[in-house]
Design a protein around this motif. Sequence first.
Motif, PDB file in Angstrom:
ATOM      1  N   VAL A   9       0.836  -1.204   0.000  1.00  0.00           N
ATOM      2  CA  VAL A   9       0.000   0.000   0.000  1.00  0.00           C
ATOM      3  C   VAL A   9       0.871   1.255   0.000  1.00  0.00           C
ATOM      4  N   LEU A  10       1.901   1.262   0.832  1.00  0.00           N
ATOM      5  CA  LEU A  10       2.816   2.415   0.862  1.00  0.00           C
ATOM      6  C   LEU A  10       3.465   2.636  -0.503  1.00  0.00           C
ATOM      7  N   ARG A  11       3.991   1.561  -1.067  1.00  0.00           N
ATOM      8  CA  ARG A  11       4.714   1.654  -2.340  1.00  0.00           C
ATOM      9  C   ARG A  11       3.811   2.103  -3.483  1.00  0.00           C
ATOM     10  N   LEU A  15       4.017   5.597  -5.499  1.00  0.00           N
ATOM     11  CA  LEU A  15       4.249   5.594  -6.951  1.00  0.00           C
ATOM     12  C   LEU A  15       3.177   6.382  -7.695  1.00  0.00           C
ATOM     13  N   SER A  16       1.931   6.304  -7.238  1.00  0.00           N
ATOM     14  CA  SER A  16       0.883   7.081  -7.912  1.00  0.00           C
ATOM     15  C   SER A  16       1.041   8.578  -7.647  1.00  0.00           C
ATOM     16  N   VAL A  17       1.453   8.945  -6.437  1.00  0.00           N
ATOM     17  CA  VAL A  17       1.710  10.359  -6.127  1.00  0.00           C
ATOM     18  C   VAL A  17       2.894  10.849  -6.960  1.00  0.00           C
ATOM     19  N   GLN A  18       3.941  10.057  -7.031  1.00  0.00           N
ATOM     20  CA  GLN A  18       5.130  10.411  -7.807  1.00  0.00           C
ATOM     21  C   GLN A  18       4.772  10.600  -9.285  1.00  0.00           C
ATOM     22  N   LYS A  19       3.965   9.700  -9.817  1.00  0.00           N
ATOM     23  CA  LYS A  19       3.542   9.799 -11.218  1.00  0.00           C
ATOM     24  C   LYS A  19       2.750  11.089 -11.439  1.00  0.00           C
ATOM     25  N   MET A  20       1.847  11.409 -10.524  1.00  0.00           N
ATOM     26  CA  MET A  20       1.052  12.631 -10.616  1.00  0.00           C
ATOM     27  C   MET A  20       1.956  13.863 -10.639  1.00  0.00           C
ATOM     28  N   TYR A  21       2.905  13.921  -9.696  1.00  0.00           N
ATOM     29  CA  TYR A  21       3.822  15.068  -9.641  1.00  0.00           C
ATOM     30  C   TYR A  21       4.682  15.152 -10.903  1.00  0.00           C
TER      31      TYR A  21
END
Length: 149
Positions: A9-11, A15-21
């Motif tokens: 869940v953390l990973r 990764l989705s937050v990183q992709k968004m940014y």
Amino acid sequence: MKDKTIDYVLRTTWLSVQKMYNEEAAKFESTMATGFALLNIDPEKGTPSTALGPKMGMEATSLSRILKNMEVSGLIERKSNPNDGRSVLIHLTEFGREKRAYSREKVLTFNDTIKDNVCPEKLNSFYEVAELINDMVTNKKIYNQNNDK
């Protein structure tokens, strides 16, 4: 997601937050890593290059690549530290300040949107759990290296 492991869940969330940014940063020919670095450089006094890696939780080799690209792009400049001739301060250029303001705006928008959609009690629980996980990992309370066989 309750049937998934905590690390999964953390990973996947990160990764989705990183992709968004990165998608947002790409609109302005930048990256999330560059934006993160911009936000960790003191816009007034500059930041010692040796302090930046630990502040960002990055290895020196990864950080030096990012800083080199930022310098080539005109976002930062390196100056001798007037208090310690052996060290270098990383300063934002005017262009770097503009990109920093943009990065800050994006981070605050993300933060405000989450706060608007998650009740304060759940958000406080999230922070408490994240702090506990970080403490347990940092202080080797999960895999005690002395007791592992």
